[in-house]
Motif scaffolding. Structure first.
Motif, short mmCIF file in Angstrom:
data_model
loop_
_atom_site.label_atom_id
_atom_site.label_comp_id
_atom_site.label_asym_id
_atom_site.label_seq_id
_atom_site.Cartn_x
_atom_site.Cartn_y
_atom_site.Cartn_z
N VAL A 90 0.66 -1.22 0.09
CA VAL A 90 -0.07 0.10 -0.05
C VAL A 90 0.91 1.21 0.01
O VAL A 90 2.13 1.15 0.35
CB VAL A 90 -0.91 0.17 1.28
CG1 VAL A 90 -1.70 -1.13 1.19
CG2 VAL A 90 -0.04 0.25 2.37
N ARG A 91 0.42 2.26 -0.39
CA ARG A 91 0.93 3.66 -0.57
C ARG A 91 0.17 4.45 0.70
O ARG A 91 -0.71 4.59 0.77
CB ARG A 91 0.68 4.48 -1.56
CG ARG A 91 1.34 3.60 -2.89
CD ARG A 91 1.07 4.26 -4.22
NE ARG A 91 1.49 5.69 -4.30
CZ ARG A 91 1.27 6.69 -4.85
NH1 ARG A 91 -0.02 6.81 -5.65
NH2 ARG A 91 1.88 7.87 -4.95
N THR A 92 1.43 5.11 1.52
CA THR A 92 0.54 5.70 2.70
C THR A 92 0.25 7.24 2.28
O THR A 92 0.44 7.49 1.06
CB THR A 92 1.71 5.89 3.84
OG1 THR A 92 2.54 6.75 3.54
CG2 THR A 92 2.04 4.63 4.37
N GLU A 117 8.00 -0.37 6.20
CA GLU A 117 7.85 0.70 5.33
C GLU A 117 9.25 1.59 5.07
O GLU A 117 10.15 1.61 5.78
CB GLU A 117 7.11 1.59 6.29
CG GLU A 117 6.70 2.97 5.61
CD GLU A 117 5.52 3.76 6.78
OE1 GLU A 117 5.79 5.14 6.55
OE2 GLU A 117 4.85 3.05 7.32
N ALA A 118 9.07 2.06 3.78
CA ALA A 118 10.24 2.62 3.11
C ALA A 118 9.82 3.55 2.12
O ALA A 118 8.70 3.65 1.62
CB ALA A 118 11.31 1.66 2.57
N SER A 178 -8.00 0.72 11.80
CA SER A 178 -6.83 1.47 12.24
C SER A 178 -6.87 3.00 12.13
O SER A 178 -7.25 3.09 10.74
CB SER A 178 -5.53 0.58 11.90
OG SER A 178 -4.53 1.42 12.27
N PRO A 179 -6.18 3.85 12.87
CA PRO A 179 -5.97 5.01 12.48
C PRO A 179 -4.83 5.53 11.48
O PRO A 179 -4.46 6.46 11.27
CB PRO A 179 -5.91 5.76 13.72
CG PRO A 179 -5.40 5.00 14.75
CD PRO A 179 -5.88 3.45 14.20
N ASP A 180 -3.70 4.32 11.87
CA ASP A 180 -2.55 4.60 10.98
C ASP A 180 -2.02 3.44 10.11
O ASP A 180 -1.04 3.15 9.67
CB ASP A 180 -1.60 4.91 12.09
CG ASP A 180 -1.22 3.95 13.09
OD1 ASP A 180 -2.10 2.71 13.08
OD2 ASP A 180 -0.69 4.13 14.16
N GLY A 181 -2.67 2.17 10.23
CA GLY A 181 -2.39 1.04 9.57
C GLY A 181 -1.20 0.21 10.27
O GLY A 181 -1.12 -0.76 9.63
N LEU A 182 -1.18 0.53 11.37
CA LEU A 182 -0.39 -0.25 12.46
C LEU A 182 -0.82 -0.82 13.61
O LEU A 182 -0.57 -2.03 13.97
CB LEU A 182 1.14 0.71 12.43
CG LEU A 182 2.03 1.26 11.54
CD1 LEU A 182 2.83 1.98 11.96
CD2 LEU A 182 2.36 0.04 10.73
N THR A 183 -1.63 0.12 14.24
CA THR A 183 -2.59 -0.52 15.31
C THR A 183 -3.96 -0.77 15.22
O THR A 183 -4.73 0.28 14.66
CB THR A 183 -2.26 0.52 16.32
OG1 THR A 183 -1.17 0.89 16.89
CG2 THR A 183 -2.96 0.07 17.83
#
Length: 305
Positions: A90-92, A117-118, A178-183
């Motif tokens: 995915v693209r953030t 992520e990079a 999720s609000p950030d794609g991590l949590t």
């Protein structure tokens, strides 16, 4: 209206199978289209049981969506995993790339999901690893499908119950936000198999996309444990609560070859309308190849003057 449903006969091979025969698979793709028209792909490379299983996630790019050039690999050793399954690329909102990887815990039927992520595909293999869906002793979690809808991230994952030995292939699709794609927070079961149907044993959402103001999804389904690895594609629509309901009494897409596997659909919506589809399909010899096809919107006929 055109639905992103594979037709097989209109497809071409984007990446050939890594070898002949069952267990030699390339597929489980996740493809995104950049603002400048470049296709970026992540897909799984797999060997037969006993010869390594899911070896690596391959990262590749293409200018036409058909011919891909490999630029990097993320191997299972990077995660200490016994095998890798479907990734999600995915693209953030900041324009960075994030890769979610499905990882098998050695010596068990447990799976978990890590993220990297990079700024570029080439940098992803050495990016820091963050575990985002650990699963637990009762559940294996894998094969994420991710959609950003405004400020909310949505993730659909196949979840396998581990409570009955030798029956871990059963699966539902669970929904997370999720609000950030991590949590991530579990938001409920999104799709279940239907008793007595072709998808009774398990269902795995493969792509989610808007259709006439509501969410639709394609999913991989199977009726029995013996059909594991040869799932076929079904179609489902979501209600207002985000729960998907399967359409029809039969798959909407399958391979014409023995096994009939057509799975892991990745849907790329095109700026001019229509879609480019990517999926893993079973060849006549039992190997799996990565196929792509272009679906263009129909053009109304111009009446004669």
């Amino acid at each position: 209206m055109i639905l992103p449903i594979p037709r097989w006969t209109d497809a071409v091979v984007a990446v050939p199978a890594p070898g002949a025969g069952a267990g030699n698979w390339v597929g489980a793709p996740s493809v995104v289209l950049t603002d400048d028209g470049e296709y970026l792909a992540a897909y799984r490379l797999r060997a037969p049981l006993g010869l390594g299983r899911g070896l690596a996630t391959v990262l590749a790019r293409s200018t036409d969506g058909v011919a891909f050039t490999e630029v990097a690999r993320v191997t299972k050793d990077r995660f200490g995993a016994e095998s890798l399954e479907r990734p999600a690329l995915v693209r953030t909102a900041e324009g960075r790339l994030r890769l979610y990887v499905s990882c098998a815990t050695p010596g068990t039927k447990h799976w978990w999901v890590d993220a990297l992520e990079a700024d570029t595909l080439e940098e992803l293999p050495t990016a820091p690893v963050v575990t985002v869906l650990p699963g637990d002793e009762r559940h294996a979690v894998k094969d994420p499908v991710i959609v950003r809808d405004g400020a909310v991230w949505h993730l659909w994952a196949s979840v396998h119950p581990l409570d009955v030995p030798d029956h871990e292939d059963r699966m539902t699709t669970e929904h997370y936000t999720s609000p950030d794609g991590l949590t991530w927070r579990h938001a409920g079961t999104a799709l279940r198999g239907r008793t007595g149907s072709w998808d009774a044993r398990g269902v795995r959402i493969s792509a989610v996309f808007p259709v006439e103001g509501r969410w639709a999804a394609t999913y991989d389904g199977r009726a029995t444990a013996e059909e594991n690895w040869e799932e076929r594609t079904g179609l489902a629509y979501a209600d207002d609560d985000g729960v998907f309901h399967a359409e029809g009494a039969a798959p909407v897409a399958e391979s014409p070859h023995a096994g009939r596997g057509l799975r892991y659909l990745s849907v790329v919506a095109l700026p001019a309308g229509g879609y480019r589809l990517y999926y893993e399909g079973t060849r006549a010899d039992g190997a799996h190849e990565l196929r792509t096809e272009l679906l263009r919107p129909s053009v109304p006929a111009v009446p004669a003057s």
